[in-house]
Design a protein around this motif. Sequence first.
Motif, PDB file in Angstrom:
ATOM      1  N   GLN A 203       0.918  -1.098   0.154  1.00 33.85           N
ATOM      2  CA  GLN A 203      -0.136  -0.032  -0.015  1.00 33.85           C
ATOM      3  C   GLN A 203       0.946   1.224   0.087  1.00 33.85           C
ATOM      4  N   ALA A 204       0.578   2.113  -0.984  1.00 30.91           N
ATOM      5  CA  ALA A 204       1.503   3.281  -1.023  1.00 30.91           C
ATOM      6  C   ALA A 204       0.511   4.369  -1.084  1.00 30.91           C
ATOM      7  N   PRO A 205       1.026   5.434  -0.230  1.00 30.76           N
ATOM      8  CA  PRO A 205       0.223   6.653  -0.745  1.00 30.76           C
ATOM      9  C   PRO A 205       0.383   7.418  -1.794  1.00 30.76           C
ATOM     10  N   MET A 206      -0.652   7.626  -2.414  1.00 37.84           N
ATOM     11  CA  MET A 206      -0.671   8.278  -3.920  1.00 37.84           C
ATOM     12  C   MET A 206      -2.155   9.081  -4.292  1.00 37.84           C
ATOM     13  N   LYS A 207      -1.866  10.082  -4.742  1.00 31.67           N
ATOM     14  CA  LYS A 207      -3.076  10.656  -5.035  1.00 31.67           C
ATOM     15  C   LYS A 207      -3.853  10.093  -6.307  1.00 31.67           C
ATOM     16  N   ILE A 208      -5.034   9.749  -6.042  1.00 28.41           N
ATOM     17  CA  ILE A 208      -5.708   8.792  -7.283  1.00 28.41           C
ATOM     18  C   ILE A 208      -6.626   9.861  -7.703  1.00 28.41           C
ATOM     19  N   GLU A 209      -6.337   9.772  -9.185  1.00 21.78           N
ATOM     20  CA  GLU A 209      -7.090  10.417 -10.190  1.00 21.78           C
ATOM     21  C   GLU A 209      -7.825   9.724 -11.308  1.00 21.78           C
TER      22      GLU A 209
ATOM     23  N   THR B 287      13.207  -5.203  -3.665  1.00 22.23           N
ATOM     24  CA  THR B 287      13.049  -4.443  -5.168  1.00 22.23           C
ATOM     25  C   THR B 287      11.773  -4.009  -5.508  1.00 22.23           C
ATOM     26  N   THR B 288      10.992  -4.762  -5.303  1.00 19.46           N
ATOM     27  CA  THR B 288       9.600  -4.566  -5.620  1.00 19.46           C
ATOM     28  C   THR B 288       8.876  -3.287  -4.891  1.00 19.46           C
ATOM     29  N   ARG B 289       9.143  -3.362  -3.701  1.00 27.04           N
ATOM     30  CA  ARG B 289       8.749  -2.094  -2.720  1.00 27.04           C
ATOM     31  C   ARG B 289       9.339  -0.962  -3.279  1.00 27.04           C
ATOM     32  N   ALA B 290      10.820  -0.831  -3.470  1.00 26.63           N
ATOM     33  CA  ALA B 290      11.442   0.245  -3.966  1.00 26.63           C
ATOM     34  C   ALA B 290      10.773   0.642  -5.112  1.00 26.63           C
ATOM     35  N   GLU B 291      10.506  -0.168  -6.144  1.00 23.74           N
ATOM     36  CA  GLU B 291       9.827   0.200  -7.448  1.00 23.74           C
ATOM     37  C   GLU B 291       8.579   0.535  -7.339  1.00 23.74           C
ATOM     38  N   ILE B 292       7.757   0.139  -6.335  1.00 18.30           N
ATOM     39  CA  ILE B 292       6.388   0.829  -5.981  1.00 18.30           C
ATOM     40  C   ILE B 292       6.529   2.198  -5.624  1.00 18.30           C
ATOM     41  N   ALA B 293       7.421   2.364  -4.641  1.00 12.14           N
ATOM     42  CA  ALA B 293       7.687   3.600  -4.022  1.00 12.14           C
ATOM     43  C   ALA B 293       8.227   4.721  -5.053  1.00 12.14           C
ATOM     44  N   GLN B 294       8.583   4.217  -6.073  1.00  8.93           N
ATOM     45  CA  GLN B 294       9.146   4.957  -7.311  1.00  8.93           C
ATOM     46  C   GLN B 294       7.897   5.432  -8.133  1.00  8.93           C
ATOM     47  N   ILE B 295       7.214   4.252  -8.334  1.00  6.75           N
ATOM     48  CA  ILE B 295       6.024   4.739  -9.185  1.00  6.75           C
ATOM     49  C   ILE B 295       5.115   5.709  -8.307  1.00  6.75           C
TER      50      ILE B 295
ATOM     51  N   SER C  48      10.558   4.869  -0.092  1.00  3.47           N
ATOM     52  CA  SER C  48      10.232   3.490   0.156  1.00  3.47           C
ATOM     53  C   SER C  48       9.759   3.126   1.324  1.00  3.47           C
ATOM     54  N   SER C  49       9.996   3.738   2.497  1.00  3.99           N
ATOM     55  CA  SER C  49       9.543   3.344   3.885  1.00  3.99           C
ATOM     56  C   SER C  49       7.923   3.877   4.143  1.00  3.99           C
ATOM     57  N   GLU C  50       7.571   4.638   2.975  1.00  2.00           N
ATOM     58  CA  GLU C  50       6.138   4.853   3.100  1.00  2.00           C
ATOM     59  C   GLU C  50       5.284   4.057   2.540  1.00  2.00           C
ATOM     60  N   VAL C  51       5.926   3.115   1.831  1.00  3.20           N
ATOM     61  CA  VAL C  51       5.139   1.924   1.335  1.00  3.20           C
ATOM     62  C   VAL C  51       5.083   0.828   2.393  1.00  3.20           C
TER      63      VAL C  51
ATOM     64  N   VAL D 203       3.799  -1.409   8.388  1.00  3.44           N
ATOM     65  CA  VAL D 203       2.690  -0.107   8.604  1.00  3.44           C
ATOM     66  C   VAL D 203       3.561   0.997   8.686  1.00  3.44           C
ATOM     67  N   SER D 204       3.312   1.870   7.544  1.00  4.82           N
ATOM     68  CA  SER D 204       3.944   3.546   8.035  1.00  4.82           C
ATOM     69  C   SER D 204       3.185   3.969   9.035  1.00  4.82           C
ATOM     70  N   ALA D 205       4.113   5.009   9.478  1.00  7.04           N
ATOM     71  CA  ALA D 205       3.262   5.731  10.422  1.00  7.04           C
ATOM     72  C   ALA D 205       2.014   6.466   9.986  1.00  7.04           C
ATOM     73  N   THR D 206       2.242   7.151   8.941  1.00  5.93           N
ATOM     74  CA  THR D 206       0.910   7.804   8.291  1.00  5.93           C
ATOM     75  C   THR D 206      -0.250   6.859   8.275  1.00  5.93           C
ATOM     76  N   LEU D 207       0.025   5.526   7.497  1.00  2.00           N
ATOM     77  CA  LEU D 207      -1.175   4.637   7.442  1.00  2.00           C
ATOM     78  C   LEU D 207      -1.820   4.361   8.904  1.00  2.00           C
TER      79      LEU D 207
END
Lengths: 371, 538
Positions: free
Chosen positions: A61-67, A112-120, A125-128, B321-325
Motif C-alpha cells: 500500500q502506497a500513498p498516492m493521489k488517485i485521479e 526490489t518491488t517495494r522500492a519500485e512501487i515507491a518510485q511509481i 520506500s519507507s512510506e510503502v 505499516v507506515s506511521a501515516t497509515l
Amino acid sequence: MSTPKMSIAHRLYTGHLSYDFIKHRRQWFIVSGVLVVASILLLLVRGLTLGIEFTGGTDFQAPMKIEAGTVDAVRAQAADLTVSDLEPQVFSLGETAIRIQTRTLDTEELQTTRAEIAQIAGVDSSEVAYNAIGASWGKEISRQGVIALLVFTVLVMLLIAVYFRDWKMSIAAIVAVAHDLIVTVGVYAAVGFTVTPSTVIGVLTILGYSLYDTVVVFDKIRENVHGLEETNHTYSEQANLAVNQVIVRSINTTVIGIIPVVALFVAGTWLQSAQLADLGLALLVGMIAGAYSSLFIAAPLLAWLREREPGMVKHREQIQRRAERAERKAAQREAEALALATAGGPAPVETAPRQQRRTSGSRAERKGRKK
Amino acid sequence: MATSAKRGRPGVVLTVFLLIIVGLYLIMGLTKTWAPKLGLDLQGGQTITLTATSENVTPESLELARNIIQQRVDGLGVGEATVAVQGDRRIVVSAPNVTSDDLVELVGATAQLSFRPVLQSGAGTGPSDDADAVPGLPTPAPSPEPSASADGPSVDNEQLSIDEVLAYTATEEDLENFANFVCGDTVVDDPSRAIVACDDEGTYKYLLGPTAVLGTELDTAAYGIPTGDLSYVVTLSLKSTGAEQFKQLTGALLDKTSPENLFAIVLDGIVESAVEPQVQITNGEAQISGSFTADSAASLANVLKYGSLPVSFEPSQVETVSATLGGEQLRVGIIAGLIGIAAVALYSFIYYRGMGIVVVASLVVAASATYAMMVLLGSAVGFSLSLAGIAGAIVGIAVTADSFVIYFERIRDEIRDGRSLRSSLVSGWEKARGTIIISDAVSLLSAVILFIVAIGSVKGFAFTLGLTTMIDLAVVFFFTKPLVQLLGRTKFFGEGHKWSGLDAEHMGVSRDSLLGRRLRRRTPVTHDVTATQTTQEA
C-alpha cells in the motif's frame, strides 16, 4: 395516548398480539432450509474469495493521489516491474492510496518491488506499507479457526446444558448457530467479498452473539414452562408466548448491537479500512441472522424436540381430555342458556364466567384424579 | 443475603465502584501513562511472524531462538522491539517505527559465529547508561549485494588461510579504530579483517584478528562437570577442517604473551568468551574451563551449539505499516467507536427516554474503565491496542448496551405484570441478573477460546472483547443497578413521569397500578382501553 410502538410491545407481552412461531415452524424451517441450501450451493459454485492471508502473497500500500486513470497507469507500470511473474493486481484505496497485490515474494524480491512501487507512487520506500504472507500461513489460520469453532461448540453446549439443565436446548441453540454461520458464509460467497482474518473474527463473534440472543429466549421459555404439568398449557404454547414476550427485547438488543457494527462498517468503507469494513459486514449479517434464528429456529426446534417426549405427549392428552370434558359441559350449559334466553335471560354476559368455570372445573378434576 | 443488604445501600455500592475507577486513574497519574500502548498497525512499524519449518520444536529451542533473535533485534538499535514466542512454533518480532527491510533479513539470518585471535584488549565503556544503545551491535548477515549495507565498510566474505590469520599484526588503522571504539558501536563481522568487539556487558573491548575458525566448522558443544573435577567446563568438537585450523591457532597462541595468547569466541559481533588455551588442541576436541556457573556454562555451550538458530524459521507474515497509515487506521477506529457510542446513546434516549441517562452514564463509566484498563495493562503486561482490538471494543459497546436492554425490558415486563414500579425495579433486576450473567458468560467463553486458540490479529480482538465483557458485568452490577435503584427513589423516575421512560401509559397499565396503590391482579389488564382497541385493529 400511547404511541403505536409501545402498545405493540405491550400487546405482545400480554399475549393480546401473538404470532404463532411454533405452529408455523414448518414454514420457517423451509425458509431457513432454502437459505442454508442456497448458501451451500453458492459456496460450492462460486466459492469464497480468499484474501492473501489465506492464499499467500504480498500486499503493498502506497500513498498516492488517485485521479481518473491513475489506477490504469499504475497497472501498466506494474507490469514492467523487475521481478518476473509478479501477477500484480492494482486497486485504489479511496483517493489517497494505491494497493498492489502480488504473489508470495522472497526477501530480496520484496525489497526490489517495494522500492519500485515507491518510485511509481513518488514516495520514499519507507512510506510503502506491505503485508507479506507465506503460503502456509493461511492453512495455519484456517486450522486454528476450525479448532476454535469445535472447542467453542462443545463448551457452549455444555454450558447451556448445565445452566438450563436441558440438553435439548443445547442442540436447538447449536442448530441455530450453525444456520447463522452457513448463511453468513453464503452471503460472502454471493457478494464476493474477500475473506480475511477479520472475517474469521467476525464469524467467530457471531457464534457468541447468536447464542446470546438464543439464551435470552430460552431463559424466558424456562420461566414460562415452570410447573407446566400443573397448567392447561402445552410446551409449545408457553414457548410461543416466550418468543412473543422477548421479541421486543430481541429487536432492541439487535438494533443496539447493530448500531455500533454499522458504524464500524460505514467508517471502514468510507475511510477505506478494509479490516474494519470486513469485520463490520460479517457481524452485520451474522447478527441479523442470529436474531432471526433464535426466534424462528431455536425456539420452534426446541418446542418440537420437547413435545416428542412421552411426558409431554401424556400432558397434551390430559389437556385434550379436559378440554373435551369442558366442551361437553359448555355445550350442556349452552343448551341451558339457550333455554333461558328463549325465556328472555341476559345471554351475552355468559362469556367471562364460563371461561373461569372451565379452569376451576378442570383443576377440581385433576385433584380428583390424583386421589 | 448479600443482595438484600445491597438493596438498602445502592449509594454505597455506587460510590465504592466509582472510587475504584478514580483509583485506576490515580494509578495512571502516578505512573504518568495516559495513553494505551498502540499496536504497530496503529503507530507504524514492522511485525514479523516467524514459523519454524519443522513441525516438532521443543519449547527450549524455541526460547533459545527467541533469545538469539532478541539480541539481534536489540542490536539493530530500533528501540522497544519485542520478540515473543507465540504458540508452539512461532516467534513474533514487533519493532515500532521500523519500516525498512533490514529487520526481516536480520531475524531470519544465520548467526555469525567465529573464533578469532585477540590482538589487544582493554576496558570497555561498561554497560551503557543510554537504554537505547545496546552493546555489541551485530549487523545483518552479509547480503549478496554488499552495497545494501550503506554504513560500514564493504564486506568481503572470504576467510583468510590460518597462516595469514596468525601472521596478521595490527595495523595503525586497526589500533586507531580500537582506541576510538565505544562499546555499542556497530560491528561488521568481516571474517577477512580485524575487528573491534566488546563482551556482552561492555566491560572489555577487544581488537580481534581475522577469523581463524568459522562457526560452521563447529560440530557440537556441551557442558558439564568432568569426573574428578569440581567446576563446570564447556566442551566442543570441531569438524576436520576446523580441527586443523584450531590446532594451528591454539599452538601459535601458546607461545604468545597476554593479551595475545587469547582467542575470542564471537557471536554476532559480541565476544561471548575470551579463552586462553592451556595446551595445543590437536584432535578438535576442546575443553574450556574457567569460573563457570551452571548457567553461564549452559549459555556458552548453547551459543556454540546454536551459533545459528536452533530451529530454522521462515517468515510466514511480514507486516509493515507506515506511521501515516497507522495514524489513519487509528483515526478510523476512533471515529467508528464514537459514532457507535453516540448512536447507541441516541437510540436509548428515543426509546427509553429518561432511562437513557442511565444508559449513557453506564456507557461513559464502562468506556472510562475500559480505557483505564487498557492503559494500565499496557504498562503492566505489555498489552497493546491494535485495530482488531478497537473492533473488539466496539463490539463490546454492543454487549454492554445489551445488558441494559435486558434489564430495562425486564423492569417493564414486571410492571406489565401488574407490579408497582418500585418493586419492579427490584424484581426486574433479580430476573434479569441470571440472563445477563449467562449471556455474558457465553460472550466471555468465546473471547477466551479465541484468545487461546487464535493467532495474529484475532488475539487482540479476543482480548479486548473479553476485557469489555468483564467490565460490562462489573458496570451492570455495581453501577447501573444501584443507579437505577437510586433514581427509583426520585419523584421523576419513581412516580413514572411522562419523560422518564417508565410512565404508566407506555407500560399499558394504570397509574395506580404503577404506584402500587392497587391490589396486584392475577391477570394483566384485560379491560384496558388501549388493549381492547388494538385487539380490534389486529
